[in-house]
Design an enzyme around this catalytic site. Structure first.
Site, short mmCIF file in Angstrom:
data_model
loop_
_atom_site.label_atom_id
_atom_site.label_comp_id
_atom_site.label_asym_id
_atom_site.label_seq_id
_atom_site.Cartn_x
_atom_site.Cartn_y
_atom_site.Cartn_z
N SER A 36 0.81 -1.21 0.00
CA SER A 36 0.00 0.00 0.00
C SER A 36 0.85 1.27 0.00
O SER A 36 0.45 2.27 -0.59
CB SER A 36 -0.92 0.03 1.23
N GLU A 57 4.95 -0.92 14.96
CA GLU A 57 5.43 0.41 14.60
C GLU A 57 6.44 0.98 15.59
O GLU A 57 7.33 1.74 15.21
CB GLU A 57 4.25 1.37 14.44
N PHE A 82 -0.70 4.99 11.83
CA PHE A 82 0.19 4.06 12.53
C PHE A 82 1.61 4.62 12.68
O PHE A 82 2.33 4.27 13.59
CB PHE A 82 0.25 2.72 11.78
N HIS A 108 -1.87 7.46 3.14
CA HIS A 108 -3.20 7.27 3.72
C HIS A 108 -3.52 8.28 4.81
O HIS A 108 -4.13 7.95 5.84
CB HIS A 108 -3.38 5.84 4.22
N ASP A 116 -12.24 2.92 4.74
CA ASP A 116 -11.75 2.26 5.96
C ASP A 116 -12.26 2.96 7.22
O ASP A 116 -12.25 2.39 8.31
CB ASP A 116 -10.23 2.19 5.97
#
Lengths: 320, 282
Positions: A36, A57, A82, A108, A116
């Site tokens: 992604s 992360e 994240f 994103h 989402d």
């Protein structure tokens, strides 16, 4: 206005690959979202310099710090939610305080993530990253500026955050555009009001400025792609020369561009400010539906400009 | 700068264990004095880690106090960064900065911050929040491997620190990346900030936990320098995976009233306590 679109994350992935070919010190870390965030281009050609750390992360950021401390230029990439909020303490202690050469590039961002839904929509990332002294924070307007910003990040020592998108976004920077870290770019000049925007909202700002000419208003448009270090001079100049400022961003109204501009105006050159930003969390939906429902459109910017110019004419300097 | 010109390292294979033990008493005196003068700091976990740090700085590590950023050096990462008095004392005794500078610990304008920070010569990682050091060590170990260096990376963790989820993210990753140039040491002193680790958050079976994450596990007496040297030596021989040494220690080791006493995790001695401690460490 119809514009061509291009993917900022795809441009990131391809630029990273080019940089990888030029500089053997560049290494890349991912967190199980590489298909992604488009680090797969780099991973395929340079498997030895690519580290997938899984969905962890905190570990990713501190590993990146360790790599940077040994002379590597690590790019850590995941989604904005994240990559900033979850490991904020690791970014603060492992990267920011020792001012290490770690690049965090997140895709994103914002509500344009879409379906989402609210958990995936990073609308606080810039507030978090701008709270870190000395951290470079860049939100490119489009794919053209993304390619340049990623190159500047790779070649400039020190920590960087770069904010990118899931959907393809309108291309607003021409072939002669030049990204300069810490400098607002003049996208269009005018003396009646100034619209300051970054990222996906620059296109909406330009559309709003074009429409407003029909009402006799000539708007300056600034692309504030660097949020930190902040180009306060450009804001002060805009306040003095145009007397009315509207900020437009795909971020919560506190802690992002609106706050940075308001602070600058309050400290240096009071002028009425209108704010186009998110007032809270959004929901699932298509990106364009969400942008419309939550008021991140050229129309919303136009309304804000008219209202702010009205306050300028009444001599009111405080924001409603 | 690259390679390892002879004479650049301070690793001293001729120093005797008796000499190291004598030096350890000196390090402990520094720790007690630093925290007393600062009227704050963390003596308990510094004293428990003293013999481990001694073994590293005066025997195991390949380093050069005259050139702290020597690219081929071994790295020592103090993940439990509140125990920095032991690190500062070891660095000063190694020659990174004057021993007199220890008196500035935690004071304004000092290079010796309250928690370890890279502004101090010889300190590899800025810490202060727990759980980040092992991940940082993975990064340094990966960089060494990429560059073809023989550097090894040593990370000292507190046992209370192992409450942090990030420790286990790193514990999962290091064997995945087959980092045999990485060695973690857990200072198993059984006391954390509030109380005994068994009361705050049970860690046992700690060795089995690391084994389950595919580490080579060595259990050792963290107050026996000979034991620690043997453990570090064994860790070097293991190929294809990292090693963790579970070092059994006593919090506050060397000062009778601090030993095994949770009060001295993060409290400095008062004047009477200071004088008593210095007599015991004379």
């Amino acid at each position: 206005m119809a514009r061509t679109t291009a993917s900022t994350r795809d441009t990131y992935g391809k630029t990273l690959l080019e940089l990888g070919r030029e500089d053997p010190n560049i290494v890349v870390l991912g967190g199980d979202l590489n298909k992604s965030v488009m680090t797969t281009y780099f991973a395929k050609e340079f498997p030895q310099r690519f580290f997938d750390c899984g969905a962890a992360e905190q570990n990713i950021i501190s590993i990146a710090a360790g790599l940077a401390s040994s002379g590597k230029t690590p790019f850590a990439s995941t989604f904005a939610v994240f990559g900033t909020g979850r490991p904020f303490d690791q970014i603060r202690i492992s990267v920011s305080q020792p001012h290490l050469n770690v690049k965090i590039v997140c895709t994103h961002a914002g509500i344009s993530v879409g379906e989402d839904g609210v958990s995936a929509q990073g609308i606080e990332d810039l507030a978090l990253m701008c709270a870190l002294p000395g951290f470079n924070v860049v939100a490119p307007a489009d794919a053209v500026e993304t390619a340049q910003a990623v190159r500047v990040a790779a070649k400039t020592q020190g920590p960087f955050y770069i904010r990118l998108y899931r959907p393809a976004t309108p291309v607003v920077c021409g072939p002669d555009y030049k990204f300069e870290l810490g400098k607002a770019a003049l996208m269009r000049d005018g003396l009646d009001a100034t619209i300051i925007a970054y990222g996906i909202m620059v296109a909406a700002a330009l559309d709003a400025a074009e429409d407003l000419t029909k009402q006799g208003l000539r708007c300056r448009v600034l692309n504030m792609s660097t949020l930190q270090p902040f180009d306060a001079d450009a804001v002060v100049r805009a306040a003095r020369e145009t007397g009315a400022i509207v900020t437009a961003e795909e971020h919560y109204r506190r802690g992002g561009l609106a706050s940075l501009v308001a602070q600058t105006l309050a400290e240096q050159s009071p002028a009425p400010q209108g704010v186009v930003a998110l007032n809270g969390y959004a929901e699932s939906g298509k990106a364009d539906e969400l942008m419309t429902k939550y008021g991140l459109t050229a129309r919303a910017i136009e309304r804000a400009v008219l209202e702010t110019v009205g306050r300028k004419q009444q001599g009111l300097s405080c924001s409603a | 700068m690259s390679g390892a010109p002879s004479g650049r390292t301070t690793t001293n294979a001729t120093i005797s264990i008796a000499d190291l033990e004598q030096k350890a008493r000196q390090i402990r005196r520094h720790i007690v004095t630093m925290t007393y003068k600062a009227n704050s700091g963390h003596p308990g976990g510094s004293l428990s880690a003293t013999d481990i740090v001694m073994a590293l700085y005066f025997h195991v590590l390949r380093h050069n106090p005259k050139d702290p950023k020597w690219p081929d050096r071994d790295r020592f990462v103090l993940s439990k960064a509140h125990a920095c008095p032991v690190l500062y004392a070891a660095l000063a005794e190694s020659g990174y900065f004057p021993v007199e500078e220890l008196a500035t610990f935690r004071q304004i304008n000092s290079r010796l911050q309250g928690h370890a920070h890279i502004k101090t010569p010889g300190v590899e990682m800025s810490g202060g929040s727990l759980g980040q050091g092992l991940s940082f060590g993975i990064g340094a170990a990966l960089a060494a491997r990429l560059d073809g260096r023989t550097s090894r990376v040593y990370v000292l963790l507190g046992d209370g620190e192992c409450d942090e989820g990030q420790v286990w993210e790193a514990a999962m990753a290091a064997p995945h990346f087959k980092l045999d140039n990485l060695c973690a040491i857990v200072d198993r002193n059984r006391i954390q900030n509030d109380r005994f680790t068994s009361e705050v958050m049970e860690l046992e079976p700690i060795a089995d936990k690391w084994r389950a994450f595919r580490w080579n596990v060595i259990e050792a007496n963290g107050h026996s320098i000979a034991d620690m040297l043997a453990a570090f030596d064994q860790a070097k021989q293991v190929k294809g995976r990292p090693t963790v040494i579970i070092a059994q220690t006593t919090k506050g080791k060397g000062v009778s009233f601090m030993e095994n006493n949770p009060d001295f995790h993060g409290k400095a001695p008062n004047k009477d306590e200071y004088e008593k401690a210095m007599k015991e460490l004379a």
